[in-house]
Design a protein around this motif. Structure first.
Motif, PDB file in Angstrom:
ATOM      1  N   HIS A 156       7.102   2.060  -5.332  1.00 50.98           N
ATOM      2  CA  HIS A 156       7.580   1.911  -4.114  1.00 50.98           C
ATOM      3  C   HIS A 156       7.053   0.770  -3.256  1.00 50.98           C
ATOM      4  N   LEU A 157       5.938   0.426  -3.316  1.00 51.78           N
ATOM      5  CA  LEU A 157       5.351  -0.551  -2.875  1.00 51.78           C
ATOM      6  C   LEU A 157       5.345  -1.978  -3.366  1.00 51.78           C
ATOM      7  N   ARG A 159       3.670  -3.066  -5.963  1.00 48.66           N
ATOM      8  CA  ARG A 159       2.383  -3.571  -5.871  1.00 48.66           C
ATOM      9  C   ARG A 159       1.559  -2.817  -7.164  1.00 48.66           C
ATOM     10  N   LYS A 160       0.346  -3.209  -7.674  1.00 47.40           N
ATOM     11  CA  LYS A 160      -0.317  -2.557  -8.398  1.00 47.40           C
ATOM     12  C   LYS A 160      -1.649  -2.008  -7.986  1.00 47.40           C
ATOM     13  N   THR A 161      -2.301  -2.228  -6.692  1.00 48.94           N
ATOM     14  CA  THR A 161      -3.243  -1.562  -6.210  1.00 48.94           C
ATOM     15  C   THR A 161      -3.171  -1.344  -4.780  1.00 48.94           C
ATOM     16  N   ILE A 162      -4.002  -0.380  -4.244  1.00 51.75           N
ATOM     17  CA  ILE A 162      -3.975  -0.197  -2.813  1.00 51.75           C
ATOM     18  C   ILE A 162      -5.336   0.294  -2.415  1.00 51.75           C
ATOM     19  N   ARG A 163      -5.906   0.054  -1.279  1.00 51.05           N
ATOM     20  CA  ARG A 163      -7.179   0.552  -0.746  1.00 51.05           C
ATOM     21  C   ARG A 163      -7.126   2.027  -0.390  1.00 51.05           C
ATOM     22  N   VAL A 164      -8.204   2.631  -0.530  1.00 51.27           N
ATOM     23  CA  VAL A 164      -8.166   4.051  -0.007  1.00 51.27           C
ATOM     24  C   VAL A 164      -8.081   4.136   1.178  1.00 51.27           C
ATOM     25  N   SER A 165      -8.745   3.096   2.197  1.00 50.09           N
ATOM     26  CA  SER A 165      -8.967   3.298   3.671  1.00 50.09           C
ATOM     27  C   SER A 165      -7.261   3.061   3.924  1.00 50.09           C
ATOM     28  N   HIS A 197      -2.196   1.647  -9.821  1.00 52.09           N
ATOM     29  CA  HIS A 197      -1.024   2.454 -10.366  1.00 52.09           C
ATOM     30  C   HIS A 197      -1.316   3.301 -11.682  1.00 52.09           C
ATOM     31  N   GLY A 198      -1.168   4.468 -11.569  1.00 46.68           N
ATOM     32  CA  GLY A 198      -1.401   5.482 -12.832  1.00 46.68           C
ATOM     33  C   GLY A 198      -2.876   5.960 -12.785  1.00 46.68           C
ATOM     34  N   ASP A 199      -3.661   5.788 -11.864  1.00 44.95           N
ATOM     35  CA  ASP A 199      -4.872   6.336 -11.638  1.00 44.95           C
ATOM     36  C   ASP A 199      -4.772   7.756 -11.138  1.00 44.95           C
ATOM     37  N   VAL A 215       5.817   9.996  -2.106  1.00 44.55           N
ATOM     38  CA  VAL A 215       6.357   8.725  -2.941  1.00 44.55           C
ATOM     39  C   VAL A 215       5.308   8.201  -3.660  1.00 44.55           C
ATOM     40  N   TYR A 216       3.912   8.407  -3.210  1.00 41.01           N
ATOM     41  CA  TYR A 216       2.656   8.075  -4.014  1.00 41.01           C
ATOM     42  C   TYR A 216       2.487   9.075  -5.414  1.00 41.01           C
TER      43      TYR A 216
END
Length: 219
Positions: A156-157, A159-165, A197-199, A215-216
């Motif tokens: 939905h973003l 993108r393939k990565t996102i920071r925990v924060s 993504h997929g973790d 959504v996540y």
């Protein structure tokens, strides 16, 4: 419109069925006792099927082949477990939820990876919340928080990565742990940890924030 099967038409099942029907879902209720359908009241807009909830003929009559969500909410943990196994492994229902009546069986449900609701009060409300939000992988409930284990979805973003924060700040949640999709590593994260993504992610989420956070969660 979602196609939902509710197995069990006692206090919890009838309340849940009416909540889902009022929310616009196509609901079919299964119970072995035809007299139990009186619990639904006159305003119930769904359908009913008399039969054993884990019987294949009964489930087919109830529409399991086109079912989006199945909730097994009888007072028998054994029956609920059998229903979830048939719905998941024989018919591939995307989201199956079981009521856990006896908390002594909780470990078995967790080991089998069953999405469940445990407790004696507000069970219908909690199953309803799970059903309409579409999330699964429930591990436990602590007061106003729900602990979820899920595969991270970032489509939905775009993108393939996102920071925990970023996830924690935007959704007011807490990421407890994660494991890489390929199983190469697992860790307790810091705010700077990067998720892919997929973790697989373990998170604490407030009940009222589940809808926006769902959504996540990959189904």
């Amino acid at each position: 419109m979602s196609n939902i099967i509710v197995v069990g038409c006692g206090r919890v099942g009838s309340q849940l069925a009416n909540m889902l029907s009022d929310n616009g879902s196509n609901v079919c209720v299964i119970d072995k006792n035809a007299e139990a359908f009186a619990n639904l009241g006159r305003n119930f807009n769904g359908s009913t099927v008399q039969g054993i909830g884990f019987d294949e003929d009964t489930l087919v009559k109830a529409g399991i082949e086109d079912c989006d969500v199945l909730a097994a909410v009888t007072q028998s943990d054994t029956a609920n477990l059998m229903v979830t196994e048939v719905a998941t492994h024989l018919y591939g229902v995307p989201h199956v939820i079981a009521r856990l009546y006896n908390s002594d069986h909780e470990r078995a449900y967790m080991q089998l990876g069953i999405d469940y609701v445990c407790g004696t009060s507000l069970v219908a409300e909690e199953v309803f919340g799970k059903t309409v939000s579409g999330h699964g992988a429930h591990l436990d409930t602590f007061g106003e928080y729900e602990v979820l284990r899920f595969s991270l979805n970032l489509k939905h973003l775009d993108r393939k990565t996102i920071r925990v924060s970023e996830m924690e700040r935007v959704h007011d949640i807490r990421i407890v742990a994660f494991e890489r999709a390929d199983g190469s590593a697992s860790s307790i994260p810091t705010g700077d940890s990067v998720l892919y993504h997929g973790d697989t992610v373990l998170a604490c989420v407030r009940h009222e924030l589940i809808d926006q956070f769902s959504v996540y969660i990959q189904g």
